[in-house]
Scaffold this motif. Structure first.
Motif, PDB file in Angstrom:
ATOM      1  N   THR A 544       0.868  -1.165  -0.006  1.00 29.95           N
ATOM      2  CA  THR A 544       0.093   0.153   0.183  1.00 29.95           C
ATOM      3  C   THR A 544       0.772   1.216  -0.158  1.00 29.95           C
ATOM      4  N   THR A 545       2.107   1.079  -0.041  1.00 26.76           N
ATOM      5  CA  THR A 545       3.110   2.443   0.017  1.00 26.76           C
ATOM      6  C   THR A 545       3.721   2.346  -1.184  1.00 26.76           C
ATOM      7  N   THR A 546       4.292   3.545  -1.620  1.00 26.04           N
ATOM      8  CA  THR A 546       5.099   3.725  -2.630  1.00 26.04           C
ATOM      9  C   THR A 546       6.206   2.948  -2.627  1.00 26.04           C
ATOM     10  N   VAL A 547       6.692   2.099  -3.639  1.00 28.59           N
ATOM     11  CA  VAL A 547       7.730   1.089  -3.737  1.00 28.59           C
ATOM     12  C   VAL A 547       9.004   2.333  -3.930  1.00 28.59           C
ATOM     13  N   THR A 548      10.004   1.944  -3.157  1.00 21.74           N
ATOM     14  CA  THR A 548      11.493   2.520  -3.449  1.00 21.74           C
ATOM     15  C   THR A 548      12.439   1.584  -3.918  1.00 21.74           C
ATOM     16  N   ALA A 549      13.687   2.288  -4.255  1.00 26.00           N
ATOM     17  CA  ALA A 549      14.661   1.405  -4.574  1.00 26.00           C
ATOM     18  C   ALA A 549      15.195   0.165  -3.623  1.00 26.00           C
ATOM     19  N   GLU A 550      15.003   0.630  -2.486  1.00 24.70           N
ATOM     20  CA  GLU A 550      15.481  -0.284  -1.436  1.00 24.70           C
ATOM     21  C   GLU A 550      14.504  -1.427  -1.023  1.00 24.70           C
ATOM     22  N   ASN A 551      13.175  -1.340  -1.288  1.00 24.34           N
ATOM     23  CA  ASN A 551      12.438  -2.246  -1.107  1.00 24.34           C
ATOM     24  C   ASN A 551      11.415  -2.771  -2.498  1.00 24.34           C
ATOM     25  N   LYS A 552      12.059  -2.673  -3.480  1.00 25.93           N
ATOM     26  CA  LYS A 552      11.209  -2.588  -4.738  1.00 25.93           C
ATOM     27  C   LYS A 552      10.644  -4.099  -4.683  1.00 25.93           C
ATOM     28  N   ASN A 553       9.432  -4.429  -5.004  1.00 22.76           N
ATOM     29  CA  ASN A 553       8.885  -5.816  -5.231  1.00 22.76           C
ATOM     30  C   ASN A 553       9.435  -6.693  -4.160  1.00 22.76           C
ATOM     31  N   ARG A 554       9.473  -6.402  -3.256  1.00 21.17           N
ATOM     32  CA  ARG A 554       9.637  -7.597  -2.162  1.00 21.17           C
ATOM     33  C   ARG A 554       9.071  -7.262  -0.980  1.00 21.17           C
ATOM     34  N   VAL A 555       8.816  -8.217  -0.338  1.00 25.64           N
ATOM     35  CA  VAL A 555       7.744  -8.317   0.635  1.00 25.64           C
ATOM     36  C   VAL A 555       8.809  -7.733   2.214  1.00 25.64           C
ATOM     37  N   PHE A 556       9.822  -8.547   2.266  1.00 22.99           N
ATOM     38  CA  PHE A 556      10.708  -7.978   3.339  1.00 22.99           C
ATOM     39  C   PHE A 556      12.174  -7.200   2.973  1.00 22.99           C
ATOM     40  N   THR A 557      12.623  -6.363   3.444  1.00 21.67           N
ATOM     41  CA  THR A 557      13.740  -5.982   3.052  1.00 21.67           C
ATOM     42  C   THR A 557      14.658  -5.597   4.103  1.00 21.67           C
ATOM     43  N   GLN A 558      15.993  -5.832   4.166  1.00 20.60           N
ATOM     44  CA  GLN A 558      17.120  -5.835   5.226  1.00 20.60           C
ATOM     45  C   GLN A 558      16.953  -4.200   5.735  1.00 20.60           C
ATOM     46  N   ASP A 559      16.868  -4.001   7.165  1.00 27.74           N
ATOM     47  CA  ASP A 559      17.148  -2.764   7.645  1.00 27.74           C
ATOM     48  C   ASP A 559      15.825  -2.197   7.567  1.00 27.74           C
ATOM     49  N   TYR A 560      14.693  -2.701   7.206  1.00 28.68           N
ATOM     50  CA  TYR A 560      13.235  -1.972   6.959  1.00 28.68           C
ATOM     51  C   TYR A 560      12.291  -2.786   7.756  1.00 28.68           C
ATOM     52  N   THR A 561      11.209  -2.235   8.288  1.00 28.49           N
ATOM     53  CA  THR A 561      10.040  -2.918   8.891  1.00 28.49           C
ATOM     54  C   THR A 561       9.065  -2.901   7.850  1.00 28.49           C
ATOM     55  N   THR A 562       8.260  -4.284   7.831  1.00 26.41           N
ATOM     56  CA  THR A 562       7.120  -4.518   7.173  1.00 26.41           C
ATOM     57  C   THR A 562       6.047  -4.733   8.153  1.00 26.41           C
ATOM     58  N   THR A 563       4.866  -4.026   7.756  1.00 30.33           N
ATOM     59  CA  THR A 563       3.676  -4.057   8.447  1.00 30.33           C
ATOM     60  C   THR A 563       2.462  -4.867   7.875  1.00 30.33           C
ATOM     61  N   PHE A 564       2.134  -5.909   8.502  1.00 30.31           N
ATOM     62  CA  PHE A 564       0.890  -6.314   7.856  1.00 30.31           C
ATOM     63  C   PHE A 564      -0.497  -5.917   9.026  1.00 30.31           C
ATOM     64  N   ASP A 565      -1.677  -5.696   8.123  1.00 28.21           N
ATOM     65  CA  ASP A 565      -2.824  -5.560   8.840  1.00 28.21           C
ATOM     66  C   ASP A 565      -3.774  -6.970   8.638  1.00 28.21           C
ATOM     67  N   VAL A 566      -3.853  -7.656   9.465  1.00 29.32           N
ATOM     68  CA  VAL A 566      -4.024  -9.022   9.497  1.00 29.32           C
ATOM     69  C   VAL A 566      -5.539  -9.268  10.033  1.00 29.32           C
ATOM     70  N   GLN A 567      -6.577  -9.726   9.413  1.00 27.94           N
ATOM     71  CA  GLN A 567      -7.914  -9.900   9.763  1.00 27.94           C
ATOM     72  C   GLN A 567      -8.295 -11.580   9.676  1.00 27.94           C
ATOM     73  N   VAL A 568      -8.867 -12.152  10.680  1.00 26.09           N
ATOM     74  CA  VAL A 568      -9.598 -13.522  10.417  1.00 26.09           C
ATOM     75  C   VAL A 568     -11.049 -13.403  10.389  1.00 26.09           C
ATOM     76  N   GLU A 569     -11.456 -13.930   9.276  1.00 27.68           N
ATOM     77  CA  GLU A 569     -12.904 -13.547   8.895  1.00 27.68           C
ATOM     78  C   GLU A 569     -13.865 -14.962   9.386  1.00 27.68           C
ATOM     79  N   ASN A 570     -13.402 -16.043   9.666  1.00 29.07           N
ATOM     80  CA  ASN A 570     -14.036 -17.153   9.996  1.00 29.07           C
ATOM     81  C   ASN A 570     -13.098 -18.376  10.246  1.00 29.07           C
ATOM     82  N   PHE A 571     -13.705 -19.551  10.730  1.00 28.89           N
ATOM     83  CA  PHE A 571     -12.740 -20.653  11.028  1.00 28.89           C
ATOM     84  C   PHE A 571     -12.833 -21.833  10.224  1.00 28.89           C
ATOM     85  N   LYS A 572     -13.591 -21.272   9.056  1.00 23.81           N
ATOM     86  CA  LYS A 572     -13.556 -22.238   8.128  1.00 23.81           C
ATOM     87  C   LYS A 572     -12.433 -23.006   7.460  1.00 23.81           C
TER      88      LYS A 572
END
Length: 607
Positions: A544-572
């Protein structure tokens, strides 16, 4: 805080690559020079962190200090790459004189280190720097043992075997490097087998007891057998349910069989007056604590009926489709990494300079003799501050919004804000990383499908059970975050290695059923007191943020913090047993609604 040691890695033979012009300007003989070395620490984060706040030092008061500091000198007039060759090394211990801090300031971070009598070869122009945070955390006045890998994390390293950047590698350390079946897993399987093989149970004509038998061995209508949870908690839940259900039999003719089944259960367990089962031992082997006693998640434990006995399952196969136990790894340690040129001084830069400096630039202003260590150099400083070698994942557990909240049988799930605590986080996409803590330096992702599959097969999954981040009501201990319908419950964090570009990452949330009631998950009943697993997947193109050269197209980048908003909708989609997390398709039960990658927030360090 004191450092354990600083090791300068050097050699007396000149080995150079890609910097010939620089070498021609160096007139000094290759001799060791006693130099005082200075460097600055990275920014720290004020966000909540994985485990206790003190593990990832969220504030100056929690700073842990460094250990195993290693510095590798180069004759490279710029950034060191994997293609450069350093001085071949011998070990020379520096004399650490204590940590020197910067002047307190609300706006400027100050975290400086100063070492005396470090031996460098003349001609050094740049350094690689590595260190780990010291394992010195105190909880309620008691030190957490330095060897506790679950608490501090663990990282495999190869820089003691070779100091060429192309040879240096870091990686996640497997919790169980083998898929061999443990003694407790064998004992649990034998115990359940003895119950299943109670004389007359498999051949009984009593319809209720017959149905309970088929359910106990988990036989499908097609005649095959399902994989079931093999943890101590799951086995205890199975036999407790069976003990209660056989007692509801209404035919007098079955009383003897009911007594025999209950006797088989109590051969490895105690049962109180309320029918509560507590496992004991089997052939002198404890039936409790598996697999947590070896550091694995409960969902890694599985077993399956083979027609005559329960057999522990530890590996991924077509029939089981579980995650092999050797794929789970500890979170990495809090590692430091530096890649910097130097500035030098022909004078001894005294510690009073550091104590009066407000910024690292103020310190560097004292080093004016040049950028190469010569026979006349007395002091040197790394120009670029040291970084974190690892990345961090912050999971923000969002509140439950779906009403009614249902299980896989479309039954209403018992719900309260204390019923389902988050007990661990599991993260995929973890591979060895190179000298700069980036996976691309180790092995570019293969382009052929066959090679790509082989690379994927090497993936490990970090298991972090240290997610207690909420103070208990009495303030004396930490409790878990729980799924809530009344509001967001906060975030918990773990350390991870940088992931490959354009590669999805699976995240698994481990919960415990404390509701006192069972519910139907995707692969079977989730009993009270057992763990269950909700799986999500993150596509790096959906940030959801602007991609920079340091974290381009990857989920985790060294020396950076990645934050997930996680939601459980049921137990199916709740799993009892960890499915094959490398499978291309599985039930997704967790929705990552927003995620972003940011640099850690700057804070000040004063002591």
């Amino acid at each position: 805080m004191k450092l354990d040691r600083i090791i300068v890695l050097m050699l007396g033979v000149t080995v150079l690559m890609g910097c010939t012009d620089r070498e021609e300007q160096i007139s000094d003989a290759d001799v060791p020079v006693a130099v005082s070395l200075a460097f600055s620490l990275p920014e720290l984060s004020v966000n909540r962190t994985r485990m206790a706040d003190s593990v990832v030092q969220t504030s100056a008061d929690l700073y842990r200090g460094l250990k195993d500091v290693r510095v590798i000198p180069f004759r490279v007039p710029g950034t060191i790459t994997a293609d450069h060759l350093p001085f071949v090394f011998d070990y020379t211990a520096g004399d650490e004189r204590g940590r020197v801090t910067g002047k307190p300031s609300e706006l400027t971070p100050s975290a400086f280190y100063y070492y005396q009598d470090c031996a460098f070869w003349s001609g050094t122009t740049s350094l690689l720097f590595y260190a780990r945070a010291a394992n010195t955390v105190m909880v309620n006045g008691t030190a957490i043992p330095a060897t506790d890998k679950t608490y501090y994390g663990a990282t495999t390293t190869t820089y003691l075997e070779g100091n060429s950047p192309a040879q240096i590698q870091f990686g996640p350390e497997q919790i169980s490097p083998t898929t061999a079946v443990s003694d407790r897993a064998e004992a649990l399987a034998e115990y359940l087998t003895s119950v299943a093989n109670t004389t007359g149970w498999a051949t009984t004509d009593d319809p209720k007891l017959k149905a309970l038998y088929l359910d106990f061995i988990h036989q499908h209508d097609q005649g095959d057998f399902a994989v079931i949870g093999g943890s101590s908690a799951s086995v205890r839940a199975f036999v407790e349910e069976l003990y209660a259900e056989v007692g509801k039999n209404e035919t007098a003719a079955a009383n003897a069989l009911v007594t025999a089944i209950r006797t088989a259960i109590t051969a490895g367990a105690n049962v109180d007056n309320n029918g509560r089962v507590t496992l004991t031992t089997w052939n002198d082997t404890p039936l409790t604590g598996y697999p947590s006693h070896i550091g694995l998640p409960d969902g890694a434990a599985a077993m399956q009926w083979d027609g005559s006995a329960f057999v522990p399952q530890t590996q991924t196969t077509v029939e089981t489709a579980i995650t092999s136990v050797d794929r789970f790894a500890y979170p990495p340690e809090l590692c430091y990494y530096g890649n910097s040129t130097i500035q030098t001084s022909s004078d001894d830069v005294e510690r009073t300079v550091y104590q009066s400096a407000a910024t690292w630039d103020d310190v560097l202003a004292q080093y004016t003799a040049g950028t190469v260590i010569t026979s006349g150099t007395k002091s040197a400083a790394m120009v670029t501050p040291v970084q974190y070698g690892v990345a961090r994942l912050s999971v923000r557990l969002k509140n439950i919004e779906i009403v009614p909240f249902l299980d896989a049988a479309d039954e209403l799930v018992a719900f309260d804000d204390s019923y389902y605590p988050l007990t661990a986080v599991i993260i995929g996409g973890q591979y060895p990383v190179g000298f700069d803590f980036k996976p691309e330096t180790v092995q570019p992702w293969p382009t052929t499908e066959e090679a790509s599959d082989e690379m994927t097969d090497q993936m490990l999954f970090i298991y972090d059970p240290q997610v207690r981040t909420k103070k208990a009501a009495d303030g004396s201990a930490y409790d878990y975050y729980c799924l809530s319908s009344s509001g967001d419950v906060g975030n918990t964090n773990t350390l991870v290695f940088q992931t490959y570009e354009k590669k999805n990452v699976k995240i698994v949330l481990e919960f415990e059923n404390r509701s006192g009631k069972k519910f139907m998950g995707y692969d079977g009943i989730v009993y009270p007191g057992t763990k269950f697993y909700m799986i999500g997947e993150v596509n790096p193109s959906t940030a959801t943020t602007t991609v920079t050269a340091e974290n381009k197209n990857r989920v985790f980048t060294q020396d950076y913090t990645t934050t997930f908003d996680v939601q459980v909708e049921n137990f199916k989609s709740a799993y009892n047993v960890m499915p094959d997390l490398l499978a291309p398709r599985m039930e997704i039960g967790v929705k990552v609604t927003n995620w972003e990658t940011i640099h850690p927030t700057t804070i000040e360090i004063t002591k």
